[in-house]
Design an enzyme around this catalytic site. Structure first.
Site, short mmCIF file in Angstrom:
data_model
loop_
_atom_site.label_atom_id
_atom_site.label_comp_id
_atom_site.label_asym_id
_atom_site.label_seq_id
_atom_site.Cartn_x
_atom_site.Cartn_y
_atom_site.Cartn_z
N GLN A 285 0.79 -1.19 0.00
CA GLN A 285 0.01 0.06 -0.05
C GLN A 285 0.92 1.34 0.02
OE1 GLN A 285 -2.77 -1.78 3.31
NE2 GLN A 285 -3.98 -0.39 2.05
N GLU B 254 -5.07 -2.39 14.16
CA GLU B 254 -5.58 -1.29 13.03
C GLU B 254 -6.92 -0.82 13.55
OE1 GLU B 254 -6.11 -2.23 8.98
OE2 GLU B 254 -4.33 -3.39 9.00
N ASN C 59 -2.20 -11.03 8.42
CA ASN C 59 -2.94 -10.02 8.69
C ASN C 59 -4.39 -10.33 7.78
OD1 ASN C 59 -3.36 -7.07 9.14
ND2 ASN C 59 -4.19 -7.21 6.93
N GLU C 60 -5.11 -10.41 8.71
CA GLU C 60 -6.55 -10.57 8.40
C GLU C 60 -7.06 -11.72 7.36
OE1 GLU C 60 -8.38 -6.89 6.78
OE2 GLU C 60 -8.05 -5.91 8.40
#
Length: 469
Positions: free
Chosen positions: A36, A378, A178-179
């Site tokens: 990102q 987050e 992550n996730e």
């Protein structure tokens, strides 16, 4: 005179209620992810990843340049220092240090990039919290099947062992994956994220099966080979927005619990309790049999695998943004296999930021999984491209106020908070969503950074440790 004293006392009481002090050991940070922000997608030996391929295939915006943090990382460290961050959470691009994802070739320039970043953060007193996998699987490994190939566990083991060896002396907090819910549901179910597969009936579960074994392998490698040397901690980043029942009816409460078990429970239960949630085992098994399958579409874990995955946590890493409203619905008739039919909950897709709902979620996690600690990895709020982002400040205050309530009144051990995100970034197909404390001008070849009001507010919070309600 008495009246004046009363006024002074009232003012003092009002002032005490208007401000709250963060615990001294409560960490404040900000987050980002490699694809990102880094850019430099084909520079210095980096190999292609699934988001390079997916965005090209779909004709979407891409992360080829992003915020250009590969070249401007010193600016990001400088801003992190000025913000007063206790920690900075970022991810390592797997294909930047292992271009095809395998250990047969290590890209030294990629290794050096993260070494320089980590050492610069440590020199400024900022703790690096590293995510080992944040959605950017090397394309070569996707061609081998990606998360549908159980051998990915072994490739991941080689990769994380290298990272632990390279950076372990500097890093006290590691986040394995992550996730996983987003990886598996959006990547292998709905097709809305890379690699864009639509296998809603069984791909979601095969992916989850692989993810959990990958996480456990990474945890065990650290625990057995590196913990004594480096004394760090390891956790899996689980995302699940809170599900609020439409009513207090027994059916809506059942729907709430089912929705939570089919999201957060799918990943937390094997790690913190052992095995899939029973409601998943039962419902998927029953529907699979009615659909004509000879075995459940939910891949079973062996007893050895259940024991190997269970307990692989030093803390609960939580990504959280908003909540959904859910209500009971009758099961769909047997037709084609689907995760959504297996879960069978009516969901109102209105994602609403609410600190009170976050407090409910923290209590739920504490009750169900009894983690040693919770680290909020987050939390943030999307705005338009503005510098006067008062709405973001309001939402972050609400979240942090309710986190403090959970700590002080509910005795939940929340050890830190990471705002998403440090800077504006590529939000998985588009640059329209703005989450950063610091604006990035994506029309500027230099990717100029400009502080937003929320950045100055967060700087004041890290300095004073006082949350102004």
């Amino acid at each position: 005179m008495i009246l004046k004293l009363c006024i002074v006392l009232i003012a003092l009481l009002a002032s005490s209620y208007a401000t709250r002090k963060l615990p001294e050991n409560f960490m404040l940070g900000a987050a980002s992810a490699a694809y990102q922000i880094e850019g430099a997608w084909n520079e210095d030996g980096r190999g292609p990843c699934i988001w390079d391929s997916y965005t090209e295939e779909k004709g979407l915006d891409n992360g080829y340049v992003a915020a250009d943090s590969y070249h401007k990382w010193q600016d990001d460290v400088r801003n992190a220092k000025l913000l007063g961050l206790n920690f900075y959470r970022f991810s390592i691009s797997w294909s930047r240090i292992l271009p095809n994802g395998t250990i047969n070739f290590i890209n030294q320039k990629g290794v050096d990039y993260y070494t320089n970043l980590i050492k610069a953060l440590k020199a400024e007193g900022i703790e690096p919290i590293i995510t080992l996998y944040y959605w950017d699987l090397p394309q070569y490994l996707q061609l081998l099947g990606g998360f549908l190939n159980s051998r990915l566990v072994e490739y991941f083991e080689d990769y994380v062992r290298l990272c632990f060896e390279l950076y372990g002396e500097y890093v006290k907090y590691w986040l394995t994956i992550n996730e996983p819910f987003t990886i598996c549901y959006d990547g292998y179910g709905s097709g809305g994220n890379a690699p864009g597969l639509q296998q809603i009936g069984d791909g979601v579960y095969q992916c989850a099966h692989t993810v959990l074994k990958m996480h456990a392998r990474a945890y065990r490698v650290y625990d057995e080979e590196f913990r004594d040397r480096f004394n760090g901690q390891v956790g899996l980043v689980i995302n699940s927005e809170w599900r609020e029942p439409k009513s207090n009816s027994s059916l809506d409460l059942e729907a709430q619990e089912r929705a939570l078990q089919f999201s957060v429970g799918m990943y937390a239960n094997p790690v913190f309790v052992g095995n899939w949630p029973q409601v998943m085992i039962d419902r998927i098994g029953n529907r699979s049999a009615q659909e004509g399958f000879t075995r459940s579409r939910l891949p079973p874990f062996t007893e050895d695998e259940i024991a190997y995955i269970n307990g692989t946590h030093d803390f609960f890493a939580l990504n959280t943004y908003g909540h959904y409203m859910v209500e009971y619905q009758d099961d769909e008739p047997i037709s084609y296999p689907s995760y959504d039919f297996d879960r069978s909950v009516k969901t109102y897709n209105n994602l609403i930021p609410s600190g009170f709902m976050l407090r409910k979620k923290l209590n739920y996690l504490q009750e169900r999984y009894n983690p040693k600690a919770i680290l909020i990895t987050e939390n943030g709020y999307r705005t338009d491209d503005i510098l006067n982002d008062a709405d973001r400040i309001k939402v972050l205050k609400d979240f942090l106020g309710n986190i403090l309530d959970a700590v002080e009144e509910d005795n939940i051990n929340v050890i830190g908070y990471s705002v998403w995100s440090l800077i504006d970034n590529f939000e998985w197909g588009s640059y329209k969503a703005k989450f950063g404390l610091i604006r990035v001008d994506f029309d500027d070849v230099d990717r100029k950074r400009t502080w937003k009001d929320s950045g100055y507010w967060y700087q004041n919070l890290t300095s004073t440790r006082i949350l102004d309600d």
